[in-house]
Design a protein around this motif. Structure first.
Motif, PDB file in Angstrom:
ATOM      1  N   THR A  46      -2.200   6.705  -1.681  1.00  0.00           N
ATOM      2  CA  THR A  46      -3.063   7.428  -0.740  1.00  0.00           C
ATOM      3  C   THR A  46      -2.323   8.630  -0.175  1.00  0.00           C
ATOM      4  O   THR A  46      -1.119   8.540   0.096  1.00  0.00           O
ATOM      5  N   PHE A  58       1.763   5.313  -0.007  1.00  0.00           N
ATOM      6  CA  PHE A  58       1.316   6.614   0.527  1.00  0.00           C
ATOM      7  C   PHE A  58       2.296   7.683   0.075  1.00  0.00           C
ATOM      8  O   PHE A  58       3.500   7.451   0.044  1.00  0.00           O
ATOM      9  N   GLU A  63       0.868  -1.186   0.000  1.00  0.00           N
ATOM     10  CA  GLU A  63       0.000   0.000   0.000  1.00  0.00           C
ATOM     11  C   GLU A  63       0.898   1.226   0.000  1.00  0.00           C
ATOM     12  O   GLU A  63       1.754   1.369   0.873  1.00  0.00           O
TER      13      GLU A  63
END
Lengths: 244, 306
Positions: free
Chosen positions: A161, A153, A151
């Motif tokens: 994100t 960021f 994930e």
């Protein structure tokens, strides 16, 4: 047992802005290497070797992900296929392997050892969530080097994100957490330590000379006094760390 | 041919002239994992002080052109731990053990030497009269020839073991200090230690070292060591142990040709942990190639034009 070898560069690949990946033939080191460990790499024209985390191992090859932060890493970014690099490793203590789930938190180039760790946990069928953050998208390392399911960021939201990598953690983290990243990230982890119910291990950095504990050059201050990053670490329990 | 490398340092016979310098070989067993210590002539331990020392604040090392600065600050576990926990481990090592002794004043050196004088497998003591990284003792003790002479003389009354006097290159008169060491009864002089140095990060305006200043070592100081050894050649009766900036095997031969009976290898270990072994192999190769039978034959044999 660490080995002193002359390794051979197989590939020098672009990984992101100011970041490159070296694929290096070093079978003796690759065979022993565990996630969290590092190698000391000689750099042409520089006196001291540079400690570099091992980002992946495949067969007799090591992958090292390196960000250009100074003249040594700048010089290293210029190496080409078949260049011979003197190397000592593997060195330092690895991450402890969790029994259940885990969060891996990589800030910036600190993601490198966590890629290796994620690969290992995957092979052991240990569930885990790899989180990786950068300041902005141009520094985000190419997916070909990152673990499946990572994930991403970015602080400016230009990729993945928006937010820091730590914003990817739940309010309460019941599983072990493994972190590697800049001082600011470690500092933020210390500030948020009340959310960690289980163990937190972080990988620390310091300028280093020998890499195996004889020169005492890579000391950092911890709650139990000075510790050597090369021999006592680079992996330390978060609660031991003091950031000044 | 078999013993072409053995050397005599006073009463002490070393199987070859390569000694691992204090502070760069830990207590030896850390390096045992990398290569067998049965290859080297001797190792000098990390400097021991009476009380444990935690060392200087980090960062403790930094890169400089052709070398490095260190400000370790004589971090060591202290005399009691050394005696109880480390000495039994040293017994397992197959090489001569030289204990480096430091202190804030003369009494501390005396206390250490007195406490360790009967430990059989300590081959000699090296008196660190030249550490640049401590506030008291170290380099300050080794500045005045008269003090050095009296001090070594006093230590000689405490122990029968050989005493080596390790001097700083930061002196206007290395000869006087060496002669004073000899007159006091030193069995050898070690020439030299790191050179005081400093580096500043101009962007943060902070010193590169936590201890602000440090000791310069590495290739940058090798010519300084060669010149210092050369300046003492033929002027001392006791052996000279050359130390400074050996980063390739040829550097060791250079120091021996300048006048060193043995050499110490320090920071070079950090850039290639096999450098000690490579250097020993090169010494044999060099002697064969140049048709010498023994390393002793080339000590001080620099050719000078008349």
């Amino acid at each position: 047992m660490p080995l002193e070898i002359e390794s051979i560069v197989l590939e020098n690949l672009y990984a992101a802005e100011e970041t490159f990946a070296l694929r290096i033939f070093a079978p003796g080191i690759a065979k022993q290497a565990k996630p969290g460990q590092f190698v000391m790499l000689s750099v042409t024209g520089k006196f001291l070797r540079r400690p570099i985390s091992i980002a992946a191992v495949s067969g007799g090859r090591l992958t090292l992900l390196v960000r250009i932060v100074g003249k040594g890493t700048q010089e290293l970014s210029q190496v080409s296929r078949n260049t011979k690099l003197k190397m000592l490793g593997p060195l330092g203590n690895p991450f402890n392997i969790p029994t259940g789930g885990a969060f891996l938190v990589g800030g910036g180039i600190g993601v490198a050892p966590l890629i290796f760790f994620s690969n290992l946990l995957k092979s052991l069928n240990i569930e885990h969530r790899p989180l990786y953050g950068e300041k902005c998208g141009k520094y985000v390392i190419s997916r070909r080097f990152l673990p499946d399911g990572v994930e991403i960021f970015t602080e400016d939201g230009s990729k993945g994100t928006i937010g820091t990598v730590l914003s990817g953690l739940p309010n309460e983290v019941a599983t072990p957490v493994y972190g590697c990243g800049p001082g600011k990230m470690i500092e933020a982890m210390i500030q948020q330590s009340s959310k960690f119910i289980s163990t937190v291990e972080v990988s620390m950095e310091q300028r280093m000379a020998c890499g195996y504990g004889v020169c005492q050059g890579c000391a950092i201050e911890t709650k139990s006094g000075y510790k050597l990053v090369c021999k006592d670490g680079p992996i330390f329990p978060l609660q031991e760390i003091i950031i000044k | 041919m078999k013993n072409m490398l053995d050397v005599q340092i006073g009463r002490l016979t070393l199987r070859n002239p390569l000694i691992l310098a204090s502070g760069t070989a830990g207590f030896g067993f850390e390096m045992e994992n990398l290569f067998g210590l049965n290859n080297v002539g001797a190792i000098v331990t990390k400097t021991i002080t009476v009380e444990p020392r935690i060392g200087n604040p980090p960062p403790r090392v930094c890169e400089t052109p052709c070398g490095m600065l260190n400000s370790i600050g004589l971090a060591n576990p202290g005399l009691i731990t050394f005696k109880n926990d480390i000495i039994p481990e040293l017994k397992k090592l197959d090489t001569k053990i030289i204990v480096s002794v430091g202190g804030e004043n003369e009494d501390e050196y005396c206390e250490i030497v007195n406490e360790l004088r009967s430990v059989s497998h300590i081959a000699a003591f090296e008196l660190n009269l030249s550490c640049p990284n401590v506030v008291r003792g170290g380099i300050n003790l080794g500045k005045n020839p008269k003090i050095v002479q009296d001090f070594i003389y006093k230590l000689k009354t405490i122990t029968d073991k050989p005493l080596w006097s390790k001097l700083s290159p930061q002196t206007s008169d290395i000869l006087s200090l060496s002669l004073a060491s000899q007159a006091g009864g030193a069995d050898a002089v070690v020439i030299a230690n790191t050179i005081p140095g400093m580096a500043i990060n101009i962007w943060t305006r902070e010193p590169m070292l936590g201890g602000i200043t440090g000791g310069l070592s590495g290739a940058a100081i090798h010519p300084v060591a060669v010149a210092l050894v050369y300046s003492l050649r033929n002027k001392l009766e006791i052996p000279i142990i050359g130390c400074g900036g050996i980063t390739k095997p040829e550097d060791a031969i250079e120091l021996i040709l300048a006048g060193a009976d043995a050499i110490q290898l320090g920071s070079g270990n950090f850039i290639d942990s096999l450098l000690p072994i490579k250097t020993i192999e090169f010494m044999k190769e060099y002697l064969n190639k140049c048709e010498f039978n023994s390393i002793k034959e080339i000590v001080g044999k620099i050719k000078l034009k008349t």
